[in-house]
Design a protein around this motif. Structure first.
Motif, PDB file in Angstrom:
ATOM      1  N   ALA A 121      49.474  25.963  47.485  1.00  8.39           N
ATOM      2  CA  ALA A 121      49.437  26.851  46.480  1.00  8.39           C
ATOM      3  C   ALA A 121      48.496  27.936  46.659  1.00  8.39           C
ATOM      4  CB  ALA A 121      49.250  26.282  45.193  1.00  8.39           C
ATOM      5  N   ALA A 122      47.261  27.501  46.979  1.00  9.11           N
ATOM      6  CA  ALA A 122      46.051  28.277  47.225  1.00  9.11           C
ATOM      7  C   ALA A 122      46.367  29.178  48.330  1.00  9.11           C
ATOM      8  CB  ALA A 122      44.855  27.386  47.396  1.00  9.11           C
ATOM      9  N   ALA A 124      49.117  30.199  49.374  1.00 12.08           N
ATOM     10  CA  ALA A 124      50.138  31.254  49.097  1.00 12.08           C
ATOM     11  C   ALA A 124      49.631  32.574  48.233  1.00 12.08           C
ATOM     12  CB  ALA A 124      51.256  30.613  48.124  1.00 12.08           C
ATOM     13  N   ARG A 125      48.454  32.212  47.558  1.00  9.46           N
ATOM     14  CA  ARG A 125      47.918  33.312  46.843  1.00  9.46           C
ATOM     15  C   ARG A 125      46.668  33.968  47.771  1.00  9.46           C
ATOM     16  NH1 ARG A 125      47.460  28.852  43.410  1.00  9.46           N
ATOM     17  NH2 ARG A 125      45.266  28.696  43.725  1.00  9.46           N
ATOM     18  N   ALA A 126      46.544  33.542  48.924  1.00  9.38           N
ATOM     19  CA  ALA A 126      45.211  34.227  49.627  1.00  9.38           C
ATOM     20  C   ALA A 126      45.749  35.362  50.216  1.00  9.38           C
ATOM     21  CB  ALA A 126      45.074  33.015  50.852  1.00  9.38           C
ATOM     22  N   LYS A 127      44.600  36.186  50.201  1.00  9.68           N
ATOM     23  CA  LYS A 127      44.780  37.427  50.764  1.00  9.68           C
ATOM     24  C   LYS A 127      43.919  37.635  52.174  1.00  9.68           C
ATOM     25  CE  LYS A 127      45.778  39.798  46.438  1.00  9.68           C
ATOM     26  NZ  LYS A 127      45.375  40.807  45.427  1.00  9.68           N
TER      27      LYS A 127
END
Length: 170
Positions: A121-122, A124-127
């Motif tokens: 989940a982390a 997937a939100r990473a940029k």
């Protein structure tokens, strides 16, 4: 000299005999649902350790352990009559810790799965910290370098105002 092959064969035979005939020898309704998981016989064939599990709660396990201890002689006599070796091994019963170990491993696997889900989940939100593609491609201009100079000039040694290398003046 101990013959481990023979000890292993006798252990397997004892396991089958006890598992198949336990209820007919120990005729007690308090005997729980017993599974013989393993039997280990010493190299001199004098002692056999019988490992078992009991389906049920702690009280059922305690009753079954007491019944097995009480009927140890009858079970040994039966085994001795069936395997027909010179000395019948003494039987010791041990409650096997497989169910407790399995539940502990299941808890650890569940915890690892939850952590993996949190990491996914982390991720997937990473940029990206910089550009999406930080690498140069062939055919791109190298004018992006600081000072607007060409990459070939920057890679060359430092030069004076007249264009000569400092080493060439001497």
């Amino acid at each position: 000299m101990a013959d481990t092959g023979r000890a292993r064969k006798i252990a397997d035979r004892i396991k089958v005999l006890i598992a198949a005939n336990l209820e007919s020898i120990v005729k007690d309704p308090d005997l729980g649902f017993v599974t013989v998981t393993d039997v280990r016989v010493t190299g001199d064939l004098q002692h056999a350790s019988v490992f078992y599990t009991v389906f049920g709660d702690e009280a059922q396990r305690a009753k079954t352990a007491a019944l097995l201890e009480k009927n140890k002689g009858r079970l040994r006599s039966f085994v001795g009559g069936q395997i027909q070796i010179r000395l019948t091994p003494s039987l010791d019963f041990f409650a096997d810790a497989i169910p407790e170990t399995a539940s502990h491993l299941e808890d650890l696997l569940r915890e690892a799965k939850e952590r993996d889900a949190a990491v996914a989940a982390a991720a997937a939100r990473a940029k990206y910290a910089g550009d999406a593609d930080p690498y140069r491609r062939d055919g791109e201009d190298d004018d992006d370098l600081p000072g607007g100079e060409d990459a070939s000039v920057e890679a060359s040694p430092a030069r004076d105002e007249d264009g000569t290398a400092p080493d060439a003046r001497a």
